[in-house]
Structures are given as structure tokens and as C-alpha cells.
Scaffold this motif. Structure first.
Motif, PDB file in Angstrom:
ATOM      1  N   LEU A   5       0.839  -1.197   0.000  1.00 26.71           N
ATOM      2  CA  LEU A   5       0.000   0.000   0.000  1.00 26.71           C
ATOM      3  C   LEU A   5       0.877   1.251   0.000  1.00 26.71           C
ATOM      4  CD1 LEU A   5      -2.767   1.351   0.194  1.00 26.71           C
ATOM      5  CD2 LEU A   5      -2.622   1.117   2.670  1.00 26.71           C
ATOM      6  N   ARG A   6       1.989   1.196   0.739  1.00 25.04           N
ATOM      7  CA  ARG A   6       2.898   2.344   0.794  1.00 25.04           C
ATOM      8  C   ARG A   6       3.488   2.640  -0.589  1.00 25.04           C
ATOM      9  NH1 ARG A   6       4.384  -0.787   5.367  1.00 25.04           N
ATOM     10  NH2 ARG A   6       3.420   0.076   7.214  1.00 25.04           N
ATOM     11  N   ASP A   7       3.790   1.582  -1.350  1.00 27.41           N
ATOM     12  CA  ASP A   7       4.271   1.779  -2.724  1.00 27.41           C
ATOM     13  C   ASP A   7       3.197   2.475  -3.558  1.00 27.41           C
ATOM     14  OD1 ASP A   7       6.940   0.583  -2.998  1.00 27.41           O
ATOM     15  OD2 ASP A   7       5.949  -1.305  -2.509  1.00 27.41           O
ATOM     16  N   GLY A   8       1.958   2.039  -3.397  1.00 33.37           N
ATOM     17  CA  GLY A   8       0.853   2.634  -4.142  1.00 33.37           C
ATOM     18  C   GLY A   8       0.665   4.101  -3.820  1.00 33.37           C
ATOM     19  N   ILE A   9       0.737   4.447  -2.547  1.00 38.35           N
ATOM     20  CA  ILE A   9       0.601   5.848  -2.136  1.00 38.35           C
ATOM     21  C   ILE A   9       1.764   6.673  -2.693  1.00 38.35           C
ATOM     22  CG2 ILE A   9       0.578   7.432  -0.169  1.00 38.35           C
ATOM     23  CD1 ILE A   9      -0.855   5.178   1.411  1.00 38.35           C
ATOM     24  N   ALA A  10       2.975   6.143  -2.590  1.00 41.99           N
ATOM     25  CA  ALA A  10       4.155   6.847  -3.111  1.00 41.99           C
ATOM     26  C   ALA A  10       4.020   7.062  -4.617  1.00 41.99           C
ATOM     27  CB  ALA A  10       5.431   6.075  -2.791  1.00 41.99           C
ATOM     28  N   ASN A  11       3.599   6.025  -5.337  1.00 40.89           N
ATOM     29  CA  ASN A  11       3.400   6.158  -6.787  1.00 40.89           C
ATOM     30  C   ASN A  11       2.357   7.209  -7.104  1.00 40.89           C
ATOM     31  OD1 ASN A  11       5.298   4.215  -7.495  1.00 40.89           O
ATOM     32  ND2 ASN A  11       3.792   2.559  -7.521  1.00 40.89           N
ATOM     33  N   HIS A  12       1.262   7.215  -6.339  1.00 38.68           N
ATOM     34  CA  HIS A  12       0.202   8.195  -6.582  1.00 38.68           C
ATOM     35  C   HIS A  12       0.695   9.624  -6.344  1.00 38.68           C
ATOM     36  CE1 HIS A  12      -3.799   9.732  -7.089  1.00 38.68           C
ATOM     37  NE2 HIS A  12      -3.701  10.365  -5.926  1.00 38.68           N
ATOM     38  N   ILE A  13       1.420   9.829  -5.265  1.00 38.95           N
ATOM     39  CA  ILE A  13       1.960  11.162  -4.979  1.00 38.95           C
ATOM     40  C   ILE A  13       2.862  11.620  -6.120  1.00 38.95           C
ATOM     41  CG2 ILE A  13       3.568  12.442  -3.491  1.00 38.95           C
ATOM     42  CD1 ILE A  13       2.401  10.794  -1.124  1.00 38.95           C
ATOM     43  N   LEU A  14       3.748  10.747  -6.582  1.00 35.73           N
ATOM     44  CA  LEU A  14       4.658  11.114  -7.675  1.00 35.73           C
ATOM     45  C   LEU A  14       3.899  11.348  -8.981  1.00 35.73           C
ATOM     46  CD1 LEU A  14       7.634   8.727  -6.860  1.00 35.73           C
ATOM     47  CD2 LEU A  14       7.498  11.205  -6.461  1.00 35.73           C
ATOM     48  N   GLU A  15       2.850  10.568  -9.235  1.00 32.23           N
ATOM     49  CA  GLU A  15       2.029  10.776 -10.434  1.00 32.23           C
ATOM     50  C   GLU A  15       1.352  12.142 -10.409  1.00 32.23           C
ATOM     51  OE1 GLU A  15      -0.725   7.509 -10.645  1.00 32.23           O
ATOM     52  OE2 GLU A  15       0.890   6.044 -10.973  1.00 32.23           O
ATOM     53  N   VAL A  16       0.792  12.506  -9.253  1.00 33.15           N
ATOM     54  CA  VAL A  16       0.127  13.810  -9.127  1.00 33.15           C
ATOM     55  C   VAL A  16       1.128  14.946  -9.327  1.00 33.15           C
ATOM     56  CG1 VAL A  16      -1.070  15.356  -7.518  1.00 33.15           C
ATOM     57  CG2 VAL A  16      -1.778  12.967  -7.711  1.00 33.15           C
ATOM     58  N   LEU A  17       2.300  14.821  -8.737  1.00 30.60           N
ATOM     59  CA  LEU A  17       3.320  15.856  -8.918  1.00 30.60           C
ATOM     60  C   LEU A  17       3.707  15.976 -10.390  1.00 30.60           C
ATOM     61  CD1 LEU A  17       5.581  15.173  -5.804  1.00 30.60           C
ATOM     62  CD2 LEU A  17       3.911  17.015  -6.114  1.00 30.60           C
ATOM     63  N   ASN A  18       3.816  14.842 -11.096  1.00 28.76           N
ATOM     64  CA  ASN A  18       4.112  14.868 -12.532  1.00 28.76           C
ATOM     65  C   ASN A  18       2.979  15.497 -13.330  1.00 28.76           C
ATOM     66  OD1 ASN A  18       6.751  13.809 -12.890  1.00 28.76           O
ATOM     67  ND2 ASN A  18       5.984  11.771 -12.405  1.00 28.76           N
ATOM     68  N   GLU A  19       1.721  15.169 -12.981  1.00 29.86           N
ATOM     69  CA  GLU A  19       0.566  15.747 -13.663  1.00 29.86           C
ATOM     70  C   GLU A  19       0.523  17.264 -13.502  1.00 29.86           C
ATOM     71  OE1 GLU A  19      -2.903  13.740 -12.181  1.00 29.86           O
ATOM     72  OE2 GLU A  19      -2.305  11.838 -13.088  1.00 29.86           O
ATOM     73  N   LEU A  20       1.018  17.739 -12.374  1.00 36.04           N
ATOM     74  CA  LEU A  20       1.065  19.184 -12.112  1.00 36.04           C
ATOM     75  C   LEU A  20       2.306  19.834 -12.724  1.00 36.04           C
ATOM     76  CD1 LEU A  20      -0.102  19.108  -8.392  1.00 36.04           C
ATOM     77  CD2 LEU A  20      -1.424  19.893 -10.374  1.00 36.04           C
ATOM     78  N   ASP A  21       3.058  19.044 -13.485  1.00 32.73           N
ATOM     79  CA  ASP A  21       4.292  19.503 -14.135  1.00 32.73           C
ATOM     80  C   ASP A  21       5.303  20.076 -13.152  1.00 32.73           C
ATOM     81  OD1 ASP A  21       3.591  18.756 -16.746  1.00 32.73           O
ATOM     82  OD2 ASP A  21       2.418  20.588 -17.013  1.00 32.73           O
ATOM     83  N   LEU A  22       5.386  19.466 -11.983  1.00 28.68           N
ATOM     84  CA  LEU A  22       6.384  19.885 -11.001  1.00 28.68           C
ATOM     85  C   LEU A  22       7.658  19.084 -11.226  1.00 28.68           C
ATOM     86  CD1 LEU A  22       4.078  20.127  -7.876  1.00 28.68           C
ATOM     87  CD2 LEU A  22       4.970  21.999  -9.258  1.00 28.68           C
ATOM     88  N   ASP A  23       8.769  19.751 -11.150  1.00 32.72           N
ATOM     89  CA  ASP A  23      10.073  19.129 -11.383  1.00 32.72           C
ATOM     90  C   ASP A  23      10.482  18.339 -10.144  1.00 32.72           C
ATOM     91  OD1 ASP A  23      12.652  18.432 -12.026  1.00 32.72           O
ATOM     92  OD2 ASP A  23      13.325  20.488 -12.398  1.00 32.72           O
ATOM     93  N   LEU A  24      10.510  17.017 -10.255  1.00 34.22           N
ATOM     94  CA  LEU A  24      10.848  16.172  -9.110  1.00 34.22           C
ATOM     95  C   LEU A  24      12.298  16.334  -8.681  1.00 34.22           C
ATOM     96  CD1 LEU A  24       8.890  12.903  -9.967  1.00 34.22           C
ATOM     97  CD2 LEU A  24       8.234  14.770  -8.446  1.00 34.22           C
ATOM     98  N   ASP A  25      13.142  16.879  -9.544  1.00 40.02           N
ATOM     99  CA  ASP A  25      14.524  17.156  -9.149  1.00 40.02           C
ATOM    100  C   ASP A  25      14.587  18.261  -8.100  1.00 40.02           C
ATOM    101  OD1 ASP A  25      15.621  15.231 -10.801  1.00 40.02           O
ATOM    102  OD2 ASP A  25      15.807  16.627 -12.494  1.00 40.02           O
TER     103      ASP A  25
END
Length: 75
Positions: A5-25
Motif C-alpha cells: 500500500l505504501r508503494d501505491g501511495i508513493a506512486n500516486h503522490i509522484l504521479e500527481v506531482l508529474n501531472e502538475l508539471d512539477l520538477d521532481l529534481d
């Protein structure tokens, strides 16, 4: 490898940040309540995100949640 479940939450958070065009770097810190499921150093969502980013980020405990917990337990 087991998916958690923690992997799923982490993936979702990163997906949302990508959808918002935020630079993960530029992600330098994470802030969660103090529950190990989210903030756990070795197996929490914080650790899963660090693992996926292949680097460490700072952890900042959410002071609002901490204050709420103190008041709840004091009353």
C-alpha cells in the motif's frame, strides 16, 4: 517483489506531482504526520518516495498534526 500500500501511495503522490508539471529534481523535503506508515524512515511512504527518486530528501514533521495529537491526549 511484493507491492505494498505504501508503494501505491508513493506512486500516486509522484504521479500527481508529474501531472502538475512539477520538477521532481526540485523535491527537497517531505512533510507528513508522525505516523510510521507515512513518515517511516525505512518502510514508510517517505522511504518509498526516496527509493523511487534514488536520493534522500529531508523529512519535516507536520507541526499541526503534532499539536493536534498533544491536545487530543491531554484532554
Amino acid at each position: 517483489m511484493r507491492f505494498s500500500l505504501r508503494d501505491g501511495i508513493a506512486n500516486h503522490i509522484l504521479e500527481v506531482l508529474n501531472e502538475l508539471d512539477l520538477d521532481l529534481d526540485k523535491l527537497i523535503a517531505q512533510s507528513y504526520d508522525c505516523v510510521n506508515n507515512m513518515s517511516g524512515e525505512f518502510n514508510g511512504v517517505r522511504a518509498k518516495i526516496n527509493e523511487k527518486l534514488r536520493r534522500d530528501t529531508k523529512y519535516i514533521p507536520c507541526s499541526s498534526h503534532r499539536s493536534n495529537t498533544v491536545v487530543k491526549h491531554a484532554s
